[in-house]
Design a protein around this motif. Structure first.
Motif, PDB file in Angstrom:
ATOM      1  N   ASN A 118       0.839  -1.198   0.000  1.00  0.00           N
ATOM      2  CA  ASN A 118       0.000   0.000   0.000  1.00  0.00           C
ATOM      3  C   ASN A 118       0.871   1.244   0.000  1.00  0.00           C
ATOM      4  OD1 ASN A 118      -2.249  -1.666   0.259  1.00  0.00           O
ATOM      5  ND2 ASN A 118      -2.304  -1.488   2.486  1.00  0.00           N
ATOM      6  N   THR A 119       0.558   2.167  -0.883  1.00  0.00           N
ATOM      7  CA  THR A 119       1.247   3.466  -0.854  1.00  0.00           C
ATOM      8  C   THR A 119       0.575   4.414   0.127  1.00  0.00           C
ATOM      9  OG1 THR A 119      -0.100   4.262  -2.700  1.00  0.00           O
ATOM     10  CG2 THR A 119       2.027   3.233  -3.224  1.00  0.00           C
ATOM     11  N   GLY A 120      -0.644   4.066   0.546  1.00  0.00           N
ATOM     12  CA  GLY A 120      -1.370   4.875   1.517  1.00  0.00           C
ATOM     13  C   GLY A 120      -2.423   4.035   2.203  1.00  0.00           C
ATOM     14  N   LEU A 121      -2.909   4.532   3.339  1.00  0.00           N
ATOM     15  CA  LEU A 121      -3.967   3.860   4.077  1.00  0.00           C
ATOM     16  C   LEU A 121      -5.260   4.637   3.867  1.00  0.00           C
ATOM     17  CD1 LEU A 121      -2.198   2.851   7.417  1.00  0.00           C
ATOM     18  CD2 LEU A 121      -2.341   1.620   5.240  1.00  0.00           C
ATOM     19  N   VAL A 122      -6.279   3.961   3.378  1.00  0.00           N
ATOM     20  CA  VAL A 122      -7.535   4.592   2.971  1.00  0.00           C
ATOM     21  C   VAL A 122      -8.422   4.818   4.191  1.00  0.00           C
ATOM     22  CG1 VAL A 122      -9.616   4.306   1.561  1.00  0.00           C
ATOM     23  CG2 VAL A 122      -7.389   3.537   0.691  1.00  0.00           C
ATOM     24  N   ALA A 123      -9.136   5.953   4.196  1.00  0.00           N
ATOM     25  CA  ALA A 123     -10.090   6.274   5.261  1.00  0.00           C
ATOM     26  C   ALA A 123     -11.410   6.704   4.635  1.00  0.00           C
ATOM     27  CB  ALA A 123      -9.551   7.397   6.151  1.00  0.00           C
ATOM     28  N   GLY A 124     -12.503   6.115   5.130  1.00  0.00           N
ATOM     29  CA  GLY A 124     -13.833   6.480   4.663  1.00  0.00           C
ATOM     30  C   GLY A 124     -14.468   7.535   5.546  1.00  0.00           C
ATOM     31  N   ARG A 125     -15.754   7.808   5.335  1.00  0.00           N
ATOM     32  CA  ARG A 125     -16.412   8.907   6.037  1.00  0.00           C
ATOM     33  C   ARG A 125     -16.671   8.601   7.515  1.00  0.00           C
ATOM     34  NH1 ARG A 125     -21.468  10.616   2.757  1.00  0.00           N
ATOM     35  NH2 ARG A 125     -21.513  12.290   4.319  1.00  0.00           N
ATOM     36  N   LEU A 126     -16.558   7.332   7.899  1.00  0.00           N
ATOM     37  CA  LEU A 126     -16.600   6.999   9.321  1.00  0.00           C
ATOM     38  C   LEU A 126     -15.230   7.169   9.981  1.00  0.00           C
ATOM     39  CD1 LEU A 126     -18.889   3.834   9.321  1.00  0.00           C
ATOM     40  CD2 LEU A 126     -19.397   6.039  10.405  1.00  0.00           C
ATOM     41  N   GLU A 127     -14.232   7.491   9.177  1.00  0.00           N
ATOM     42  CA  GLU A 127     -12.860   7.640   9.682  1.00  0.00           C
ATOM     43  C   GLU A 127     -12.285   9.019   9.366  1.00  0.00           C
ATOM     44  OE1 GLU A 127     -11.083   3.341   8.626  1.00  0.00           O
ATOM     45  OE2 GLU A 127     -12.324   4.283   7.075  1.00  0.00           O
ATOM     46  N   SER A 128     -13.147   9.988   9.150  1.00  0.00           N
ATOM     47  CA  SER A 128     -12.679  11.302   8.703  1.00  0.00           C
ATOM     48  C   SER A 128     -11.806  11.987   9.739  1.00  0.00           C
ATOM     49  CB  SER A 128     -13.867  12.196   8.342  1.00  0.00           C
ATOM     50  OG  SER A 128     -14.705  12.396   9.467  1.00  0.00           O
ATOM     51  N   ASP A 129     -12.005  11.674  11.022  1.00  0.00           N
ATOM     52  CA  ASP A 129     -11.171  12.310  12.039  1.00  0.00           C
ATOM     53  C   ASP A 129      -9.748  11.777  12.031  1.00  0.00           C
ATOM     54  OD1 ASP A 129     -12.672  14.375  13.530  1.00  0.00           O
ATOM     55  OD2 ASP A 129     -14.077  12.738  13.871  1.00  0.00           O
ATOM     56  N   VAL A 130      -9.540  10.606  11.442  1.00  0.00           N
ATOM     57  CA  VAL A 130      -8.175  10.130  11.223  1.00  0.00           C
ATOM     58  C   VAL A 130      -7.476  11.052  10.230  1.00  0.00           C
ATOM     59  CG1 VAL A 130      -6.778   8.239  10.305  1.00  0.00           C
ATOM     60  CG2 VAL A 130      -8.757   7.735  11.775  1.00  0.00           C
ATOM     61  N   LEU A 131      -8.170  11.388   9.139  1.00  0.00           N
ATOM     62  CA  LEU A 131      -7.590  12.306   8.163  1.00  0.00           C
ATOM     63  C   LEU A 131      -7.325  13.677   8.785  1.00  0.00           C
ATOM     64  CD1 LEU A 131      -9.857  11.443   5.095  1.00  0.00           C
ATOM     65  CD2 LEU A 131      -7.545  10.597   5.566  1.00  0.00           C
ATOM     66  N   ARG A 132      -8.261  14.138   9.606  1.00  0.00           N
ATOM     67  CA  ARG A 132      -8.099  15.446  10.253  1.00  0.00           C
ATOM     68  C   ARG A 132      -6.891  15.448  11.179  1.00  0.00           C
ATOM     69  NH1 ARG A 132     -10.249  17.647  15.119  1.00  0.00           N
ATOM     70  NH2 ARG A 132     -10.411  19.923  15.019  1.00  0.00           N
ATOM     71  N   PHE A 133      -6.701  14.369  11.905  1.00  0.00           N
ATOM     72  CA  PHE A 133      -5.543  14.243  12.803  1.00  0.00           C
ATOM     73  C   PHE A 133      -4.242  14.349  12.019  1.00  0.00           C
ATOM     74  CE2 PHE A 133      -2.631  10.741  14.330  1.00  0.00           C
ATOM     75  CZ  PHE A 133      -1.967  11.503  15.275  1.00  0.00           C
ATOM     76  N   HIS A 134      -4.150  13.644  10.907  1.00  0.00           N
ATOM     77  CA  HIS A 134      -2.913  13.676  10.134  1.00  0.00           C
ATOM     78  C   HIS A 134      -2.688  15.039   9.487  1.00  0.00           C
ATOM     79  CE1 HIS A 134      -1.471   9.473  10.302  1.00  0.00           C
ATOM     80  NE2 HIS A 134      -2.734   9.229  10.617  1.00  0.00           N
ATOM     81  N   ARG A 135      -3.762  15.707   9.086  1.00  0.00           N
ATOM     82  CA  ARG A 135      -3.595  17.077   8.592  1.00  0.00           C
ATOM     83  C   ARG A 135      -3.057  17.978   9.696  1.00  0.00           C
ATOM     84  NH1 ARG A 135      -8.675  16.410   6.097  1.00  0.00           N
ATOM     85  NH2 ARG A 135      -9.627  17.728   7.693  1.00  0.00           N
ATOM     86  N   GLY A 136      -3.518  17.750  10.927  1.00  0.00           N
ATOM     87  CA  GLY A 136      -3.021  18.534  12.042  1.00  0.00           C
ATOM     88  C   GLY A 136      -1.541  18.296  12.289  1.00  0.00           C
ATOM     89  N   VAL A 137      -1.119  17.038  12.216  1.00  0.00           N
ATOM     90  CA  VAL A 137       0.306  16.732  12.372  1.00  0.00           C
ATOM     91  C   VAL A 137       1.122  17.428  11.293  1.00  0.00           C
ATOM     92  CG1 VAL A 137       2.030  14.884  12.294  1.00  0.00           C
ATOM     93  CG2 VAL A 137      -0.114  14.529  13.540  1.00  0.00           C
ATOM     94  N   ASP A 138       0.656  17.338  10.055  1.00  0.00           N
ATOM     95  CA  ASP A 138       1.384  17.979   8.956  1.00  0.00           C
ATOM     96  C   ASP A 138       1.424  19.497   9.120  1.00  0.00           C
ATOM     97  OD1 ASP A 138       1.757  15.487   7.869  1.00  0.00           O
ATOM     98  OD2 ASP A 138       0.160  15.676   6.366  1.00  0.00           O
ATOM     99  N   ALA A 139       0.305  20.082   9.574  1.00  0.00           N
ATOM    100  CA  ALA A 139       0.262  21.531   9.757  1.00  0.00           C
ATOM    101  C   ALA A 139       1.175  21.970  10.899  1.00  0.00           C
ATOM    102  CB  ALA A 139      -1.177  21.982  10.029  1.00  0.00           C
TER     103      ALA A 139
END
Length: 401
Positions: A369-390
């Motif tokens: 896998n080049t990435g780990l997929v997140a669906g709409r029940l996992e959107s806060d996972v994406l938000r967390f990683h955006r926060g880390v990057d920011a």
């Protein structure tokens, strides 16, 4: 279940609104979904450069939960090294918590040391005494005594106080920054969640048990698991899923932090607005995520305080503190808490959540896998990683600085 009622005051408005949203979701059978899908690059869990950026920009400059307030009694000192540098948290007799590098200003020896492999506990003390040459410091960091002080000609003792670190306390938690600098406000940093923690009674809880282990998984993999309830039905099928609704939760975002209510099965037919912590925990599991690496999980009769630290790109240092109600600390409760702790820590956390993170880490190294997929029940996972990057990029800074 035990009665956790400590405060019958109305919940803070934001928490009351969260309760109403969960009730509405349960009554209508409608899940609140995130607005996006996406993926997290696999390299964010494996790349040493990315990991080093997290250390330099995130863990070095953000307030991190070092301890529950009850862990550091007045007139005591607690060593804390989970951020990769030796730190000591003290509390004066007057009650103020402070943090310093746990380093003598003479020859660099640790002032407060730990013995054995058990998680460190606070040591009652009137001062910090170096075990190498006996240099002594007040609990506020001031140098009190130097053995044979007359032999240190021309060295100003005022320059030899301990190096203080930013430290503040709010909601029952002690926050520390790893890098010296100006003070910060822990209450402001929590962006309103301190009121939630106060209503829930976090500061009154007492420590029953603490574990501190390192596992072979990136720290964000364990954080990911606690930011979504999508996995509960399958991963926790035989342990905690029988008590929970399937992926039914509501979230309140407070800056980079989050307060969630995860519905228990008792909530599926709706419920009256809970008036206290006991009533709330019968229908939902409150969970606070305190960016970047701390979680509070409110079980029906106790609390898990979890810190996820990052000693290496493929390692998580898991620090789990079990907090119990102050009126349930007697010997007659010990067997109950021991059984409860073993269920949540050794079975749910270690054998399910952490074991899964370790398995994912191995899978990432395969290159499948080049990435780990997140669906709409996992959107806060994406938000967390955006926060880390920011935070790494400098566009997200802690409130209260």
């Amino acid at each position: 279940m035990t009665d956790l009622t400590l405060d019958t005051a109305p919940p803070p408005p934001a928490l009351a609104d969260l309760m109403a949203r969960l009730d509405r979701s349960c009554r209508t059978g409608t899940r609140e979904l995130g607005a996006e899908t996406g993926s997290v690059p696999a390299s964010h869990y494996t790349d040493r450069v990315h990991w080093q950026n997290e250390q330099d920009s995130l863990f070095a400059h953000w307030p991190i939960v070092a301890a529950h307030s009850a862990e550091v009694a007045p007139g005591s000192a607690l060593p804390f090294d989970a951020l990769g540098v030796p730190i000591v948290v003290t509390r004066s007799i007057e009650g103020r918590a402070r943090a310093f590098f746990n380093v003598c200003r003479h020859r660099g020896m640790a002032l407060v040391t730990t013995k054995g492999s058990a998680p460190p506990k606070a040591t009652p003390c009137k001062a910090l005494v170096c075990p190498y040459h006996g240099w002594t410091y007040e609990l506020d960091g001031r140098l009190r005594h130097r053995l044979h002080a007359e032999t240190f000609d021309g060295i100003d003792p005022a320059t030899l106080n301990l190096v203080e670190l930013p430290c503040d306390e709010a909601g029952g938690l002690i926050f520390v920054k790893r890098t010296p600098g100006p003070p910060f406000s822990a209450a402001t940093f929590l962006q309103g969640l301190d009121a939630h923690l106060q209503w829930l009674g976090l500061a009154d809880m007492k420590v029953f048990r603490k574990v501190d282990h390192v596992y072979r998984a990136n720290w964000k993999l364990t954080a990911d698991a606690f930011l979504e309830g999508y996995h509960i039905r399958v991963l926790h099928r035989d342990t905690i899923y029988p008590f929970f609704a399937d992926a039914m939760a509501v979230n309140l975002r407070a800056g980079p932090h989050q307060d969630s209510l995860v519905a228990r099965r008792t909530a599926l037919e709706g419920f009256e607005p809970p008036r206290d912590r006991s009533a709330l925990c019968k229908v939902a599991t409150p969970t606070q995520f305190l960016f970047p690496n701390s979680f509070l999980i409110w079980h029906p009769d106790y609390v898990s305080l979890i810190g996820m630290f990052s000693p290496a790109p493929d390692e998580v240092r898991w620090v789990h503190t079990m907090l119990i109600p102050p009126d349930r600390t007697g010997d007659d409760w010990h067997a109950h808490w021991e059984k409860t702790f073993n269920l949540i820590e050794k079975t749910v956390f270690q054998q399910e959540d952490i074991a899964t993170a370790v398995g994912i880490q191995k899978g990432l190294l395969s290159g499948a896998n080049t990435g780990l997929v997140a669906g709409r029940l996992e959107s806060d996972v994406l938000r967390f990683h955006r926060g880390v990057d920011a935070a790494i990029g400098g566009t997200l800074k802690p409130a209260g600085d």
